[in-house]
Design a protein around this motif. Sequence first.
Motif, PDB file in Angstrom:
ATOM      1  N   ARG A  41       5.066 -11.395   2.267  1.00  0.00           N
ATOM      2  CA  ARG A  41       5.814 -11.190   3.521  1.00  0.00           C
ATOM      3  C   ARG A  41       6.200  -9.721   3.666  1.00  0.00           C
ATOM      4  O   ARG A  41       6.131  -9.146   4.764  1.00  0.00           O
ATOM      5  CB  ARG A  41       7.051 -12.087   3.561  1.00  0.00           C
ATOM      6  N   ASP A  42       6.621  -9.116   2.547  1.00  0.00           N
ATOM      7  CA  ASP A  42       6.960  -7.691   2.561  1.00  0.00           C
ATOM      8  C   ASP A  42       5.759  -6.861   3.025  1.00  0.00           C
ATOM      9  O   ASP A  42       5.883  -5.967   3.870  1.00  0.00           O
ATOM     10  CB  ASP A  42       7.363  -7.219   1.159  1.00  0.00           C
ATOM     11  N   LEU A  43       4.602  -7.164   2.464  1.00  0.00           N
ATOM     12  CA  LEU A  43       3.413  -6.386   2.771  1.00  0.00           C
ATOM     13  C   LEU A  43       2.962  -6.602   4.215  1.00  0.00           C
ATOM     14  O   LEU A  43       2.480  -5.666   4.865  1.00  0.00           O
ATOM     15  CB  LEU A  43       2.294  -6.739   1.789  1.00  0.00           C
ATOM     16  N   ARG A  44       3.120  -7.825   4.704  1.00  0.00           N
ATOM     17  CA  ARG A  44       2.781  -8.081   6.107  1.00  0.00           C
ATOM     18  C   ARG A  44       3.674  -7.250   7.032  1.00  0.00           C
ATOM     19  O   ARG A  44       3.213  -6.718   8.048  1.00  0.00           O
ATOM     20  CB  ARG A  44       2.903  -9.570   6.441  1.00  0.00           C
ATOM     21  N   ALA A  45       4.959  -7.167   6.663  1.00  0.00           N
ATOM     22  CA  ALA A  45       5.896  -6.384   7.484  1.00  0.00           C
ATOM     23  C   ALA A  45       5.525  -4.910   7.476  1.00  0.00           C
ATOM     24  O   ALA A  45       5.511  -4.252   8.529  1.00  0.00           O
ATOM     25  CB  ALA A  45       7.320  -6.575   6.958  1.00  0.00           C
ATOM     26  N   LEU A  46       5.183  -4.380   6.304  1.00  0.00           N
ATOM     27  CA  LEU A  46       4.809  -2.974   6.219  1.00  0.00           C
ATOM     28  C   LEU A  46       3.488  -2.699   6.926  1.00  0.00           C
ATOM     29  O   LEU A  46       3.303  -1.659   7.553  1.00  0.00           O
ATOM     30  CB  LEU A  46       4.726  -2.547   4.748  1.00  0.00           C
ATOM     31  N   GLY A  50       2.367  -0.281  10.293  1.00  0.00           N
ATOM     32  CA  GLY A  50       1.340   0.737  10.124  1.00  0.00           C
ATOM     33  C   GLY A  50       1.467   1.550   8.868  1.00  0.00           C
ATOM     34  O   GLY A  50       0.987   2.696   8.799  1.00  0.00           O
ATOM     35  N   LYS A  51       2.065   0.969   7.820  1.00  0.00           N
ATOM     36  CA  LYS A  51       2.310   1.727   6.598  1.00  0.00           C
ATOM     37  C   LYS A  51       1.401   1.326   5.444  1.00  0.00           C
ATOM     38  O   LYS A  51       1.479   1.926   4.370  1.00  0.00           O
ATOM     39  CB  LYS A  51       3.779   1.570   6.186  1.00  0.00           C
ATOM     40  N   CYS A  52       0.573   0.304   5.627  1.00  0.00           N
ATOM     41  CA  CYS A  52      -0.372  -0.079   4.580  1.00  0.00           C
ATOM     42  C   CYS A  52      -1.476  -0.918   5.211  1.00  0.00           C
ATOM     43  O   CYS A  52      -1.406  -1.281   6.389  1.00  0.00           O
ATOM     44  CB  CYS A  52       0.308  -0.848   3.444  1.00  0.00           C
ATOM     45  N   ARG A  53      -2.458  -1.224   4.404  1.00  0.00           N
ATOM     46  CA  ARG A  53      -3.596  -2.040   4.832  1.00  0.00           C
ATOM     47  C   ARG A  53      -3.670  -3.245   3.915  1.00  0.00           C
ATOM     48  O   ARG A  53      -3.805  -3.105   2.703  1.00  0.00           O
ATOM     49  CB  ARG A  53      -4.867  -1.182   4.737  1.00  0.00           C
ATOM     50  N   ARG A  54      -3.553  -4.445   4.480  1.00  0.00           N
ATOM     51  CA  ARG A  54      -3.587  -5.658   3.676  1.00  0.00           C
ATOM     52  C   ARG A  54      -4.988  -5.911   3.145  1.00  0.00           C
ATOM     53  O   ARG A  54      -5.963  -5.805   3.882  1.00  0.00           O
ATOM     54  CB  ARG A  54      -3.152  -6.877   4.503  1.00  0.00           C
ATOM     55  N   VAL A  55      -5.093  -6.245   1.859  1.00  0.00           N
ATOM     56  CA  VAL A  55      -6.358  -6.644   1.236  1.00  0.00           C
ATOM     57  C   VAL A  55      -6.087  -7.852   0.354  1.00  0.00           C
ATOM     58  O   VAL A  55      -4.934  -8.228   0.120  1.00  0.00           O
ATOM     59  CB  VAL A  55      -6.979  -5.503   0.388  1.00  0.00           C
ATOM     60  N   PRO A  61      -3.072   1.837   0.620  1.00  0.00           N
ATOM     61  CA  PRO A  61      -2.650   2.858   1.591  1.00  0.00           C
ATOM     62  C   PRO A  61      -3.642   2.904   2.746  1.00  0.00           C
ATOM     63  O   PRO A  61      -4.811   2.544   2.592  1.00  0.00           O
ATOM     64  CB  PRO A  61      -2.692   4.162   0.788  1.00  0.00           C
ATOM     65  N   LEU A  62      -3.188   3.367   3.898  1.00  0.00           N
ATOM     66  CA  LEU A  62      -4.098   3.478   5.038  1.00  0.00           C
ATOM     67  C   LEU A  62      -5.221   4.445   4.744  1.00  0.00           C
ATOM     68  O   LEU A  62      -6.363   4.215   5.107  1.00  0.00           O
ATOM     69  CB  LEU A  62      -3.320   3.922   6.283  1.00  0.00           C
ATOM     70  N   LEU A  63      -4.898   5.535   4.094  1.00  0.00           N
ATOM     71  CA  LEU A  63      -5.906   6.478   3.634  1.00  0.00           C
ATOM     72  C   LEU A  63      -5.722   6.631   2.139  1.00  0.00           C
ATOM     73  O   LEU A  63      -4.666   7.047   1.674  1.00  0.00           O
ATOM     74  CB  LEU A  63      -5.749   7.840   4.321  1.00  0.00           C
ATOM     75  N   THR A  64      -6.753   6.297   1.379  1.00  0.00           N
ATOM     76  CA  THR A  64      -6.652   6.364  -0.069  1.00  0.00           C
ATOM     77  C   THR A  64      -7.165   7.707  -0.555  1.00  0.00           C
ATOM     78  O   THR A  64      -8.358   7.985  -0.452  1.00  0.00           O
ATOM     79  CB  THR A  64      -7.489   5.249  -0.720  1.00  0.00           C
ATOM     80  N   PRO A  65      -6.283   8.576  -1.071  1.00  0.00           N
ATOM     81  CA  PRO A  65      -6.746   9.860  -1.557  1.00  0.00           C
ATOM     82  C   PRO A  65      -7.507   9.710  -2.857  1.00  0.00           C
ATOM     83  O   PRO A  65      -7.325   8.751  -3.594  1.00  0.00           O
ATOM     84  CB  PRO A  65      -5.438  10.642  -1.782  1.00  0.00           C
ATOM     85  N   SER A  66      -8.388  10.688  -3.119  1.00  0.00           N
ATOM     86  CA  SER A  66      -9.095  10.683  -4.392  1.00  0.00           C
ATOM     87  C   SER A  66      -8.095  10.932  -5.504  1.00  0.00           C
ATOM     88  O   SER A  66      -7.263  11.834  -5.421  1.00  0.00           O
ATOM     89  CB  SER A  66     -10.167  11.773  -4.391  1.00  0.00           C
TER      90      SER A  66
END
Length: 261
Positions: A41-46, A50-55, A61-66
């Motif tokens: 539920r926490d992750l769905r809210a985030l 627009g603060k994360c991408r559900r998998v 993260p929306l953009l995963t840095p190297s």
Amino acid sequence: MNISLPISRRDVIEARLAEGRQIIAASLAAEFNVSEDAVRRDLRALAAEGKCRRVYGGALPLLTPSQPISARIGQASDRKRALAQAAANMIEPGEFVFLDSGSTNLAMADLLPKNSKLTVATNSIDIASVLMNRGDFELIMIGGAVNAIVGGSVDATAVAAIENMNIDRCFVGACAISATNGISVHEHADAIFKRTLIKRSAARIAIATSEKFHERASHRIGGAADIDWLIVEDDLPDDDEEAAVRAGFVLVKPNDITTSS
């Protein structure tokens, strides 16, 4: 959508996402002594903010840095070891094997079959160190300028070295897997190195944890036709598995391979 989360848990999740780290729902639930449903539920809210991408199993993260190899080595170690064992079980005695830089291939270094008369080449400093300490293989270290993100050499010197090799079996690293875009990595030089490695190898194998099916990387190294087998986790989500098979990938799971005695 405005759902309040406990501040301490929100801070932890957001800080880890900012560092480019994957959030594993089961691990976070155990850490905070709450149910996995609560974390989801926490992750769905985030994600709604627009603060994360559900998998599958958590969030990215929306953009995963190297990340440098040193930061990746300890991540998902049990899962990577299971994949590494399946990969090691595919090796035949007497082969010339190439272990490309990568944290899963590093786990493989301890699992290579003993007394198998292998010749093992690698461009990874960490893998070479493990193999040297084992002392039961002929070891070839590919040199050149060291790329800290990759964890080894992928420059022109390294490419020139493998251009003259006839490799029986290579295990090539991957940052992202896509039914549309194939196998990709973050570093341009790394992509050139891997494409050369694939070209010089008779059998080509890639290994991917499930989250790599939801990653994006800029530089393509090849598609399904360039890889003979793609080793994936036993619990790879059905949607990802079906898309990969439709794209032409031949998938292998740890449970498909009998453990060597």
